[in-house]
Design a protein around this motif. Sequence first.
Motif, PDB file in Angstrom:
ATOM      1  N   UNK A  49      67.422  72.381  70.655  1.00 43.36           N
ATOM      2  CA  UNK A  49      66.498  71.570  71.452  1.00 43.36           C
ATOM      3  C   UNK A  49      66.405  72.175  72.850  1.00 43.36           C
ATOM      4  N   UNK A  50      65.184  72.223  73.385  1.00 47.01           N
ATOM      5  CA  UNK A  50      64.951  72.718  74.736  1.00 47.01           C
ATOM      6  C   UNK A  50      64.735  71.560  75.696  1.00 47.01           C
ATOM      7  N   UNK A  51      65.299  71.683  76.893  1.00 51.79           N
ATOM      8  CA  UNK A  51      65.087  70.700  77.948  1.00 51.79           C
ATOM      9  C   UNK A  51      64.763  71.422  79.250  1.00 51.79           C
ATOM     10  N   UNK A  52      64.089  70.694  80.141  1.00 54.31           N
ATOM     11  CA  UNK A  52      63.837  71.197  81.492  1.00 54.31           C
ATOM     12  C   UNK A  52      65.154  71.205  82.252  1.00 54.31           C
ATOM     13  N   UNK A  60      62.996  75.860  88.396  1.00 52.09           N
ATOM     14  CA  UNK A  60      62.759  75.201  87.106  1.00 52.09           C
ATOM     15  C   UNK A  60      62.755  76.235  85.984  1.00 52.09           C
ATOM     16  N   UNK A  61      63.518  75.935  84.932  1.00 51.70           N
ATOM     17  CA  UNK A  61      63.634  76.826  83.778  1.00 51.70           C
ATOM     18  C   UNK A  61      63.942  75.972  82.559  1.00 51.70           C
ATOM     19  N   UNK A  62      64.445  76.568  81.479  1.00 50.12           N
ATOM     20  CA  UNK A  62      64.721  75.831  80.241  1.00 50.12           C
ATOM     21  C   UNK A  62      66.187  75.971  79.844  1.00 50.12           C
ATOM     22  N   UNK A  63      66.701  74.934  79.195  1.00 50.48           N
ATOM     23  CA  UNK A  63      68.105  74.857  78.781  1.00 50.48           C
ATOM     24  C   UNK A  63      68.154  74.613  77.279  1.00 50.48           C
ATOM     25  N   UNK A  65      70.126  73.277  74.201  1.00 46.45           N
ATOM     26  CA  UNK A  65      71.176  72.283  74.031  1.00 46.45           C
ATOM     27  C   UNK A  65      72.019  72.551  72.775  1.00 46.45           C
ATOM     28  N   UNK A  66      73.308  72.214  72.873  1.00 43.70           N
ATOM     29  CA  UNK A  66      74.239  72.221  71.748  1.00 43.70           C
ATOM     30  C   UNK A  66      74.381  73.580  71.061  1.00 43.70           C
ATOM     31  N   UNK A  67      74.520  74.625  71.863  1.00 42.90           N
ATOM     32  CA  UNK A  67      74.783  75.948  71.312  1.00 42.90           C
ATOM     33  C   UNK A  67      76.271  76.018  70.974  1.00 42.90           C
ATOM     34  N   UNK A  68      76.624  76.391  69.735  1.00 36.62           N
ATOM     35  CA  UNK A  68      78.034  76.403  69.340  1.00 36.62           C
ATOM     36  C   UNK A  68      78.905  77.271  70.255  1.00 36.62           C
ATOM     37  N   UNK A  69      80.008  76.687  70.733  1.00 38.94           N
ATOM     38  CA  UNK A  69      81.011  77.362  71.558  1.00 38.94           C
ATOM     39  C   UNK A  69      80.447  77.977  72.841  1.00 38.94           C
ATOM     40  N   UNK A  70      79.271  77.502  73.294  1.00 40.71           N
ATOM     41  CA  UNK A  70      78.656  78.049  74.507  1.00 40.71           C
ATOM     42  C   UNK A  70      78.113  76.911  75.356  1.00 40.71           C
ATOM     43  N   UNK A  71      78.088  77.118  76.662  1.00 38.84           N
ATOM     44  CA  UNK A  71      77.536  76.151  77.608  1.00 38.84           C
ATOM     45  C   UNK A  71      76.491  76.834  78.481  1.00 38.84           C
ATOM     46  N   UNK A  72      75.553  76.049  78.962  1.00 35.24           N
ATOM     47  CA  UNK A  72      74.541  76.513  79.896  1.00 35.24           C
ATOM     48  C   UNK A  72      73.819  77.776  79.427  1.00 35.24           C
ATOM     49  N   UNK A  73      73.339  77.746  78.199  1.00 35.91           N
ATOM     50  CA  UNK A  73      72.490  78.833  77.710  1.00 35.91           C
ATOM     51  C   UNK A  73      71.067  78.487  78.135  1.00 35.91           C
ATOM     52  N   UNK A  74      70.496  79.357  78.933  1.00 36.92           N
ATOM     53  CA  UNK A  74      69.209  79.093  79.575  1.00 36.92           C
ATOM     54  C   UNK A  74      68.149  80.091  79.137  1.00 36.92           C
ATOM     55  N   UNK A  75      66.910  79.715  79.370  1.00 36.86           N
ATOM     56  CA  UNK A  75      65.807  80.666  79.358  1.00 36.86           C
ATOM     57  C   UNK A  75      65.402  80.791  80.819  1.00 36.86           C
ATOM     58  N   UNK A  76      65.676  81.958  81.387  1.00 31.40           N
ATOM     59  CA  UNK A  76      65.405  82.182  82.802  1.00 31.40           C
ATOM     60  C   UNK A  76      64.905  83.609  83.010  1.00 31.40           C
ATOM     61  N   UNK A 110      54.310  81.147  81.950  1.00 31.10           N
ATOM     62  CA  UNK A 110      53.459  80.881  80.785  1.00 31.10           C
ATOM     63  C   UNK A 110      54.193  79.979  79.787  1.00 31.10           C
ATOM     64  N   UNK A 111      55.450  80.297  79.509  1.00 29.96           N
ATOM     65  CA  UNK A 111      56.248  79.504  78.576  1.00 29.96           C
ATOM     66  C   UNK A 111      56.479  78.096  79.108  1.00 29.96           C
ATOM     67  N   UNK A 112      56.839  77.979  80.377  1.00 33.44           N
ATOM     68  CA  UNK A 112      57.077  76.654  80.964  1.00 33.44           C
ATOM     69  C   UNK A 112      55.824  75.789  80.927  1.00 33.44           C
ATOM     70  N   UNK A 113      54.673  76.367  81.181  1.00 31.39           N
ATOM     71  CA  UNK A 113      53.428  75.600  81.155  1.00 31.39           C
ATOM     72  C   UNK A 113      53.259  74.919  79.804  1.00 31.39           C
TER      73      UNK A 113
END
Length: 136
Positions: A49-52, A60-63, A65-76, A110-113
């Motif tokens: 799942x993606x969140x703002x 502002x970027x994308x996060x 959620x719930x990546x196994x054994x990982x935290x704060x995996x972003x699209x930046x 473009x992706x964020x829009x």
Amino acid sequence: MVLVLNRTYFPEGTQGVLEWNGTIVCYTIELPWLGNQKWISCIPEGEYILQKRFSPKFKWHLHLMNVPRRDLILIHPANDARKELMGCIAPVTKHTEIGKGSNSRKALEKLKTMVYAALERKEEIKISIQSKKEIV
């Protein structure tokens, strides 16, 4: 809304094509697959799942959620996976080399829009990460 990220793996990095409804949104760069090791590997294939998200560094970027054994995996934004990523995904307008691309900020906008508009409509946004072909 489900975005599909088709990856191609190389020892030097991971290249991707991000699509929505069969249309290319942007390309992506990531670290190589190294068994989901923190900070040095791309994340496992799967659906997330993606969140703002906002941070002072990336604004502002994308996060993811719930990546196994990982935290704060972003699209930046980033144009060089080895120098600028620690497991995250960077959108780019084109690939320039393995693990490198250009105009990342433009691709992220473009992706964020698209994603933010869907979130405003209260849609759940997911990213499905898949392998395009086997590890080279």
